[in-house]
Design a protein around this motif. Structure first.
Motif, PDB file in Angstrom:
ATOM      1  N   ARG A 270       4.231 -20.873   0.411  1.00  0.00           N
ATOM      2  CA  ARG A 270       3.000 -20.099   0.623  1.00  0.00           C
ATOM      3  C   ARG A 270       1.778 -20.958   0.329  1.00  0.00           C
ATOM      4  O   ARG A 270       0.781 -20.895   1.055  1.00  0.00           O
ATOM      5  CB  ARG A 270       2.990 -18.856  -0.263  1.00  0.00           C
ATOM      6  CG  ARG A 270       3.779 -17.714   0.321  1.00  0.00           C
ATOM      7  CD  ARG A 270       3.395 -16.379  -0.320  1.00  0.00           C
ATOM      8  NE  ARG A 270       3.778 -16.289  -1.707  1.00  0.00           N
ATOM      9  CZ  ARG A 270       4.954 -15.849  -2.143  1.00  0.00           C
ATOM     10  NH1 ARG A 270       5.870 -15.449  -1.277  1.00  0.00           N
ATOM     11  NH2 ARG A 270       5.209 -15.792  -3.432  1.00  0.00           N
TER      12      ARG A 270
ATOM     13  N   ARG B 264       9.934 -13.226   8.009  1.00  0.00           N
ATOM     14  CA  ARG B 264       9.084 -12.330   8.803  1.00  0.00           C
ATOM     15  C   ARG B 264       7.702 -12.161   8.178  1.00  0.00           C
ATOM     16  O   ARG B 264       6.703 -12.085   8.886  1.00  0.00           O
ATOM     17  CB  ARG B 264       9.718 -10.933   8.923  1.00  0.00           C
ATOM     18  CG  ARG B 264      11.014 -10.903   9.701  1.00  0.00           C
ATOM     19  CD  ARG B 264      11.416  -9.460   9.960  1.00  0.00           C
ATOM     20  NE  ARG B 264      10.444  -8.793  10.809  1.00  0.00           N
ATOM     21  CZ  ARG B 264      10.196  -7.482  10.790  1.00  0.00           C
ATOM     22  NH1 ARG B 264      10.819  -6.690   9.958  1.00  0.00           N
ATOM     23  NH2 ARG B 264       9.289  -6.959  11.603  1.00  0.00           N
ATOM     24  N   GLU B 265       7.683 -12.032   6.862  1.00  0.00           N
ATOM     25  CA  GLU B 265       6.429 -11.775   6.154  1.00  0.00           C
ATOM     26  C   GLU B 265       6.037 -13.022   5.367  1.00  0.00           C
ATOM     27  O   GLU B 265       6.904 -13.784   4.924  1.00  0.00           O
ATOM     28  CB  GLU B 265       6.598 -10.608   5.165  1.00  0.00           C
ATOM     29  CG  GLU B 265       7.026  -9.286   5.777  1.00  0.00           C
ATOM     30  CD  GLU B 265       5.900  -8.561   6.508  1.00  0.00           C
ATOM     31  OE1 GLU B 265       4.771  -9.082   6.566  1.00  0.00           O
ATOM     32  OE2 GLU B 265       6.171  -7.469   7.033  1.00  0.00           O
ATOM     33  N   ILE B 266       4.746 -13.186   5.131  1.00  0.00           N
ATOM     34  CA  ILE B 266       4.273 -14.238   4.218  1.00  0.00           C
ATOM     35  C   ILE B 266       4.970 -14.091   2.867  1.00  0.00           C
ATOM     36  O   ILE B 266       5.328 -15.091   2.229  1.00  0.00           O
ATOM     37  CB  ILE B 266       2.728 -14.148   4.089  1.00  0.00           C
ATOM     38  CG1 ILE B 266       2.067 -14.611   5.398  1.00  0.00           C
ATOM     39  CG2 ILE B 266       2.230 -14.952   2.893  1.00  0.00           C
ATOM     40  CD1 ILE B 266       0.572 -14.342   5.479  1.00  0.00           C
ATOM     41  N   ALA B 267       5.200 -12.838   2.449  1.00  0.00           N
ATOM     42  CA  ALA B 267       5.868 -12.583   1.159  1.00  0.00           C
ATOM     43  C   ALA B 267       7.314 -13.069   1.144  1.00  0.00           C
ATOM     44  O   ALA B 267       7.903 -13.211   0.070  1.00  0.00           O
ATOM     45  CB  ALA B 267       5.820 -11.088   0.834  1.00  0.00           C
TER      46      ALA B 267
END
Lengths: 143, 143
Positions: free
Chosen positions: A58, A48-51
């Protein structure tokens, strides 16, 4: 067992596939004709998140953001390219890469929440896709 | 001669400094209290697009985006973190990292173009900054 990646149905409905890059699928937003609007979707399930991505992914993602930006720059000479990973409605991680051009109806505001969507007409969509595919084939997006 | 980095005056006016990370300065948006809103500004002069950075700096930037995301996650348990590099009005490259929380007045819409800005009150700003600085000191943002 590894979960397979499946493109979210809303993204599938709103976009046309252009290419598979090393990490992400490169898509064209078909639901909005007023801005050349690319979407990068990392082919990693459940993110869901780049993290949430692995560090190596990344590093790939930000290179693909740069490549998508340059692709829009060589084709459309934008005033600015807007990059955004929002994902409030469609939770599958995806990144918008949008050319803000000289005839932009809401410049300099962000495009969201300004105007109702205006989809491409069929012939216009074909022209846009041909431009993008030709520039990709010619490698004009590589830094 | 190398041009020195100077923070854009609009960013300086709208934010409070929190920390200098390896690439970027981490700032808190003071002009809007309804969302915990961080801004990363790479300390590289003359950059407008992510694509303008050197490749090594891009790899740093996306790690700092992930760290800023995790910082908001540990402190504010957001529904989603919104990441955006727009730069239509302020051309100096900067990345918004915004926590969308459960009491968010415009969820799930993007925040831009929805409501007039609502700045922090002084005591509220101090509380926010203390939370962020404490979490950073404790290293709670590292993946």
């Amino acid at each position: 067992m590894t979960e397979d990646f499946v493109l979210h149905q809303q993204l599938a409905a709103d976009t046309v596939w252009i290419a598979d890059w090393p990490l992400s699928s490169l898509l064209l937003m078909r639901a909005e004709r007023r801005w050349p609007w690319l979407i990068l979707v990392p082919r990693r399930p459940g993110k869901r998140e780049i993290a949430d991505l692995e560090r190596a992914d990344r590093a790939l993602l930000i290179e693909e953001i740069a490549d998508a930006t340059r692709l829009l720059q060589v084709l459309y000479d934008p005033l600015k390219v807007n990059v955004a990973a929002l994902g409030n409605s469609v939770s599958q991680l995806h990144v918008h890469v949008i050319a803000r051009t000289r005839d932009d109806p809401v410049w300099p505001k962000p495009i969201w929440g300004q105007l109702p969507a205006e989809p491409y007409e069929a012939s216009e969509l074909e022209t846009r896709l041909a431009q993008l595919r030709h520039a990709l084939t010619a490698g004009r997006h590589k830094g």
